[in-house]
Design a protein around this motif. Structure first.
Motif, PDB file in Angstrom:
ATOM      1  N   PHE A 247       4.545   1.653  -3.564  1.00 17.21           N
ATOM      2  CA  PHE A 247       3.150   1.216  -3.446  1.00 17.21           C
ATOM      3  C   PHE A 247       2.362   1.639  -4.683  1.00 17.21           C
ATOM      4  CE2 PHE A 247      -1.144   2.664  -2.357  1.00 17.21           C
ATOM      5  CZ  PHE A 247      -1.720   1.490  -1.912  1.00 17.21           C
ATOM      6  N   ALA A 248       2.516   2.896  -5.070  1.00 15.01           N
ATOM      7  CA  ALA A 248       1.788   3.413  -6.230  1.00 15.01           C
ATOM      8  C   ALA A 248       2.222   2.714  -7.512  1.00 15.01           C
ATOM      9  CB  ALA A 248       2.000   4.917  -6.346  1.00 15.01           C
ATOM     10  N   LEU A 249       3.508   2.402  -7.632  1.00 15.85           N
ATOM     11  CA  LEU A 249       3.987   1.722  -8.834  1.00 15.85           C
ATOM     12  C   LEU A 249       3.398   0.315  -8.951  1.00 15.85           C
ATOM     13  CD1 LEU A 249       7.700   2.905  -8.954  1.00 15.85           C
ATOM     14  CD2 LEU A 249       5.819   3.605 -10.456  1.00 15.85           C
ATOM     15  N   MET A 250       3.145  -0.339  -7.816  1.00 18.58           N
ATOM     16  CA  MET A 250       2.500  -1.656  -7.860  1.00 18.58           C
ATOM     17  C   MET A 250       1.105  -1.538  -8.485  1.00 18.58           C
ATOM     18  SD  MET A 250       4.432  -4.075  -6.492  1.00 18.58           S
ATOM     19  CE  MET A 250       3.384  -5.307  -5.794  1.00 18.58           C
ATOM     20  N   PHE A 251       0.342  -0.528  -8.056  1.00 14.62           N
ATOM     21  CA  PHE A 251      -0.990  -0.341  -8.600  1.00 14.62           C
ATOM     22  C   PHE A 251      -0.947   0.176 -10.044  1.00 14.62           C
ATOM     23  CE2 PHE A 251      -2.484  -0.908  -4.325  1.00 14.62           C
ATOM     24  CZ  PHE A 251      -3.722  -1.497  -4.518  1.00 14.62           C
TER      25      PHE A 251
ATOM     26  N   THR B 261      -4.860   3.005 -12.228  1.00 16.52           N
ATOM     27  CA  THR B 261      -3.854   3.862 -12.837  1.00 16.52           C
ATOM     28  C   THR B 261      -3.958   5.291 -12.309  1.00 16.52           C
ATOM     29  OG1 THR B 261      -3.950   2.488 -14.827  1.00 16.52           O
ATOM     30  CG2 THR B 261      -2.934   4.652 -15.049  1.00 16.52           C
ATOM     31  N   THR B 262      -5.168   5.826 -12.283  1.00 12.25           N
ATOM     32  CA  THR B 262      -5.375   7.188 -11.796  1.00 12.25           C
ATOM     33  C   THR B 262      -5.005   7.306 -10.324  1.00 12.25           C
ATOM     34  OG1 THR B 262      -7.178   7.461 -13.384  1.00 12.25           O
ATOM     35  CG2 THR B 262      -7.078   9.033 -11.556  1.00 12.25           C
ATOM     36  N   GLY B 263      -5.479   6.387  -9.503  1.00 13.88           N
ATOM     37  CA  GLY B 263      -5.178   6.428  -8.076  1.00 13.88           C
ATOM     38  C   GLY B 263      -3.695   6.333  -7.799  1.00 13.88           C
TER      39      GLY B 263
ATOM     40  N   GLY C 187      -5.713  10.124  -3.949  1.00 13.82           N
ATOM     41  CA  GLY C 187      -5.311   8.836  -4.516  1.00 13.82           C
ATOM     42  C   GLY C 187      -5.601   7.683  -3.576  1.00 13.82           C
ATOM     43  N   ALA C 188      -5.393   7.896  -2.277  1.00 14.82           N
ATOM     44  CA  ALA C 188      -5.691   6.851  -1.297  1.00 14.82           C
ATOM     45  C   ALA C 188      -7.186   6.555  -1.269  1.00 14.82           C
ATOM     46  CB  ALA C 188      -5.204   7.271   0.084  1.00 14.82           C
ATOM     47  N   LEU C 189      -8.009   7.581  -1.394  1.00  9.38           N
ATOM     48  CA  LEU C 189      -9.465   7.358  -1.432  1.00  9.38           C
ATOM     49  C   LEU C 189      -9.884   6.598  -2.681  1.00  9.38           C
ATOM     50  CD1 LEU C 189     -10.989  10.709  -0.116  1.00  9.38           C
ATOM     51  CD2 LEU C 189     -10.729   8.537   1.082  1.00  9.38           C
ATOM     52  N   VAL C 190      -9.219   6.862  -3.787  1.00 10.92           N
ATOM     53  CA  VAL C 190      -9.524   6.152  -5.035  1.00 10.92           C
ATOM     54  C   VAL C 190      -9.131   4.685  -4.926  1.00 10.92           C
ATOM     55  CG1 VAL C 190      -8.905   5.989  -7.484  1.00 10.92           C
ATOM     56  CG2 VAL C 190      -9.381   8.218  -6.475  1.00 10.92           C
ATOM     57  N   LEU C 191      -7.991   4.410  -4.305  1.00 10.57           N
ATOM     58  CA  LEU C 191      -7.490   3.039  -4.222  1.00 10.57           C
ATOM     59  C   LEU C 191      -8.111   2.232  -3.083  1.00 10.57           C
ATOM     60  CD1 LEU C 191      -3.697   3.585  -4.980  1.00 10.57           C
ATOM     61  CD2 LEU C 191      -5.469   2.677  -6.503  1.00 10.57           C
ATOM     62  N   PHE C 192      -8.731   2.896  -2.110  1.00  5.46           N
ATOM     63  CA  PHE C 192      -9.275   2.184  -0.953  1.00  5.46           C
ATOM     64  C   PHE C 192     -10.299   1.104  -1.316  1.00  5.46           C
ATOM     65  CE2 PHE C 192     -12.167   1.677   2.642  1.00  5.46           C
ATOM     66  CZ  PHE C 192     -11.271   1.257   3.617  1.00  5.46           C
TER      67      PHE C 192
ATOM     68  N   LEU D 167       0.704  -4.231   1.367  1.00  4.24           N
ATOM     69  CA  LEU D 167       0.117  -3.169   0.543  1.00  4.24           C
ATOM     70  C   LEU D 167      -1.038  -2.493   1.269  1.00  4.24           C
ATOM     71  CD1 LEU D 167       0.129  -4.811  -3.006  1.00  4.24           C
ATOM     72  CD2 LEU D 167       1.590  -2.968  -2.175  1.00  4.24           C
ATOM     73  N   ALA D 168      -1.868  -3.289   1.943  1.00  2.00           N
ATOM     74  CA  ALA D 168      -2.975  -2.728   2.718  1.00  2.00           C
ATOM     75  C   ALA D 168      -2.437  -1.872   3.870  1.00  2.00           C
ATOM     76  CB  ALA D 168      -3.866  -3.849   3.248  1.00  2.00           C
ATOM     77  N   ALA D 169      -1.348  -2.314   4.482  1.00  2.00           N
ATOM     78  CA  ALA D 169      -0.748  -1.541   5.569  1.00  2.00           C
ATOM     79  C   ALA D 169      -0.218  -0.198   5.070  1.00  2.00           C
ATOM     80  CB  ALA D 169       0.370  -2.349   6.233  1.00  2.00           C
ATOM     81  N   VAL D 170       0.379  -0.192   3.893  1.00  3.76           N
ATOM     82  CA  VAL D 170       0.877   1.070   3.323  1.00  3.76           C
ATOM     83  C   VAL D 170      -0.291   1.995   3.002  1.00  3.76           C
ATOM     84  CG1 VAL D 170       2.108   2.122   1.382  1.00  3.76           C
ATOM     85  CG2 VAL D 170       3.019   0.076   2.475  1.00  3.76           C
ATOM     86  N   LEU D 171      -1.364   1.450   2.450  1.00  2.00           N
ATOM     87  CA  LEU D 171      -2.535   2.284   2.165  1.00  2.00           C
ATOM     88  C   LEU D 171      -3.107   2.860   3.455  1.00  2.00           C
ATOM     89  CD1 LEU D 171      -4.508   3.445   0.104  1.00  2.00           C
ATOM     90  CD2 LEU D 171      -5.867   1.372   0.357  1.00  2.00           C
ATOM     91  N   LEU D 172      -3.169   2.058   4.495  1.00  2.00           N
ATOM     92  CA  LEU D 172      -3.632   2.550   5.793  1.00  2.00           C
ATOM     93  C   LEU D 172      -2.705   3.641   6.313  1.00  2.00           C
ATOM     94  CD1 LEU D 172      -5.717   2.225   8.028  1.00  2.00           C
ATOM     95  CD2 LEU D 172      -4.251   0.483   9.044  1.00  2.00           C
ATOM     96  N   TRP D 173      -1.403   3.472   6.129  1.00  2.00           N
ATOM     97  CA  TRP D 173      -0.432   4.488   6.523  1.00  2.00           C
ATOM     98  C   TRP D 173      -0.680   5.793   5.762  1.00  2.00           C
ATOM     99  CZ3 TRP D 173       5.528   3.918   5.362  1.00  2.00           C
ATOM    100  CH2 TRP D 173       6.216   4.978   5.941  1.00  2.00           C
TER     101      TRP D 173
END
Length: 123
Positions: free
Chosen positions: A12-16, A59-61, A74-79, A103-109
């Motif tokens: 997930f992070a690599l996608m962002f 990138t930072t998130g 990181g999740a708060l930054v990407l939300f 991707l949204a589901a992974v962030l929610l997780w």
């Protein structure tokens, strides 16, 4: 389960990270955009600081999500970025939803997995 979670969160992070770096270096081709999307993209480009800010935050998130100790931050930054992506795909480009919804589901997780760390923010 811990290894699976780390792998999913890292992917997930690599996608962002890829999306953020692409905004800096423009190494991926841009798909054909509709006139509405061109208008929105043109507005983003008129605001000179917006794309570099978005790229920096992505990138930072993503780097923060890769590191387990900083994953909650990181999740708060990407939300908000993910919220914008979801809104874009719901309103202008529904064909991208099959890519965005997981991707949204992974962030929610990630957020639910770190909910104890957010408890102080909600008091």
């Amino acid at each position: 389960m811990k290894i699976v979670k780390q792998i999913v969160f890292t992917l997930f992070a690599l996608m962002f990270l890829n999306a953020g770096l692409n905004k800096f270096f423009n190494y991926m081709p841009v798909p054909k955009l509709t006139p509405e999307q061109m208008e929105a993209f043109g507005a983003f480009m008129k605001i000179k600081w917006l794309m570099p800010l978005l790229a920096t935050m992505e990138t930072t998130g993503s780097i923060l999500v890769i590191i387990p100790k900083t994953r909650a931050l990181g999740a708060l930054v990407l939300f908000p970025i993910m919220t914008g992506i979801l809104l874009h795909h719901f309103t202008m480009d529904p064909s991208g939803l099959p890519m965005v919804l997981p991707l949204a589901a992974v962030l929610l997780w990630i957020i639910l997995d770190n909910r104890k760390k957010y408890a102080l923010l909600l008091q």
